[in-house]
Design an enzyme around this catalytic site. Sequence first.
Site, mmCIF file in Angstrom:
data_model
loop_
_atom_site.group_PDB
_atom_site.id
_atom_site.type_symbol
_atom_site.label_atom_id
_atom_site.label_comp_id
_atom_site.label_asym_id
_atom_site.label_seq_id
_atom_site.Cartn_x
_atom_site.Cartn_y
_atom_site.Cartn_z
ATOM 1 N N CYS A 232 0.836 -1.199 0.000
ATOM 2 C CA CYS A 232 0.000 0.000 0.000
ATOM 3 C C CYS A 232 0.878 1.258 0.000
ATOM 4 C CB CYS A 232 -0.970 -0.026 1.178
ATOM 5 S SG CYS A 232 -2.326 1.150 1.033
ATOM 6 N N HIS B 59 -3.697 -4.957 0.458
ATOM 7 C CA HIS B 59 -3.152 -5.503 1.705
ATOM 8 C C HIS B 59 -3.238 -7.026 1.694
ATOM 9 C CE1 HIS B 59 -2.587 -1.783 4.080
ATOM 10 N NE2 HIS B 59 -3.551 -1.317 3.298
ATOM 11 N N GLU C 24 -1.713 -9.169 3.426
ATOM 12 C CA GLU C 24 -1.608 -9.793 4.750
ATOM 13 C C GLU C 24 -2.980 -10.145 5.332
ATOM 14 O OE1 GLU C 24 -1.548 -5.277 5.657
ATOM 15 O OE2 GLU C 24 -0.954 -6.645 4.045
#
EC number: 6.3.4.2
Length: 542
Positions: free
Chosen positions: A380, A514, A516
């Site tokens: 990001c 993102h 994750e």
Amino acid sequence: MARYVFITGGVVSSLGKGLASAALGACLQARGYKVRLRKLDPYLNVDPGTMSPYQHGECFVTDDGAETDLDLGHYERFTGRPANRQDNITTGRIYQDILTKERRGDYLGGTVQVIPHVTDAIKEFVVTGNDGYDFVLVEIGGTVGDIEGLPFFEAIRQLGNDLPRGHAVYIHLTLMPYIPSAGELKTKPTQHSVKELRSIGIQPDILLVRADREIPESERKKLSLFCNVRPSAVIQALDVASIYDVPIAYHREGFDDEVLAAFGITGAPKPNLERWQDISQRIHNPEGRVTIAVVGKYTGLKDAYKSLIEALTHGGIANRVKVDIDWIESEIFEKEDPAPFLEHVHGILVPGGFGKRGTEGKIAAAGYARRRGIPYFGICFGMQMAVIEAARSLAGVEGANSSEFGPCDEPVVGLLTEWARGNELERRAEGGDLGGTMRLGAYTAKLAPGSKIAACYGATEISERHRHRYEVNIAYRDRLEANGMRFAGMSPDGVLPETVELVDHPWFVGVQYHPELKSRPFEPHPLFKAFVAAAKTQSRLV
């Protein structure tokens, strides 16, 4: 009909209610049950989207674009079930909905009150949409005694009577502190916490007691006697080396057995915890170690990067290595040469963030990784800083910057005011509200065939979760690509850059989304798996 488990906390905050809820969900899943987890947050914010990471930790984003509590990340990682906006609610959202109805006249002139209107809204949220689930686990944020939590405690107390008999169980998580001068664990904090809970009409069925050492049988009997629970329902929750050991540890202590017993369920299948045992074995018996530098803005509070930490752990599990994280505050690189801090690491990760503070340090970290051939992963904001660095150093755009930090002559990163989401156009006013106005949730991206990132995914079309307000400016694409930075992933309409990579670099990838948020211990995210693999290769070269 679904059975409901209500998890409350006492004594102190941050005892791990979210982790306990997730681990219990995993244990019940391992028995073949279908489980849903929900979180009730008593704070007045509508959602945590406008809260500082230092205030609240990570803001976890779901596929449908909800900004939620970080505990939903635990729920997803432990059960594999994607959460949505119906799995997390706050006092702010409850009151917002009620006041909207009141302004419309939905209450027909009646006085709007906490009881029944607020508690009814909470109860409706808890019980709606649970068809097909065997168990619904509901975690109440905060600790018993907090004034803002009272409507939630009252609502779950009422649900105990509203639901059919035997369909609600209450679990209370407390702390049993060890007092070194006395040389013993103390039961009194738990006694007082349960007394507080009982004073508002809730009798816990199970006590889950956190401690840093074994709880003697005599102390368990004492808690059983004073807290009015069965001796078998006093479950010790001891510290473990990894959070992925928790389901195994809780099952060993009889936690899930006691929950089923509280519901009167007998003859339940034994849990199959083999995959948890495999994960535990991989974590505790690595075949090597790698060091990843995380150059961030909120490194003083690790909860700000909760999903990131877990995703790196998952990448280590996939590669059978232990990932050591070297936390570096990005502002340091605005005063110091990055080399002494980074020359020993095997990979550099620059995560998301907001605002100008520390940005030049993140840019310096990206430049160091580019020049030294160290694996780099920009997420990001980390991708945006890498693009700015490449624009300045490779493409000769000296004034390259982001309009997020103020007016600039070369807005390589700029504010996006409208974008496509499927067949719909979403818009945002430049001076409008901050809350809920970012590009949020799952969006599709097209990856260039033959690109490094397409090779990581093994696909050319992906869906990933976003949470950002600014975008890389497509007007600079030609200049950057002419100097070695490939725009390897784009939005389906070709307008929004989703991923970049350096062509002549061992592993240098930036993504606007993102990743994750979608990583799981049993399904490590492809990019974290590949990044840790690149770091593992780098470790052999250092």
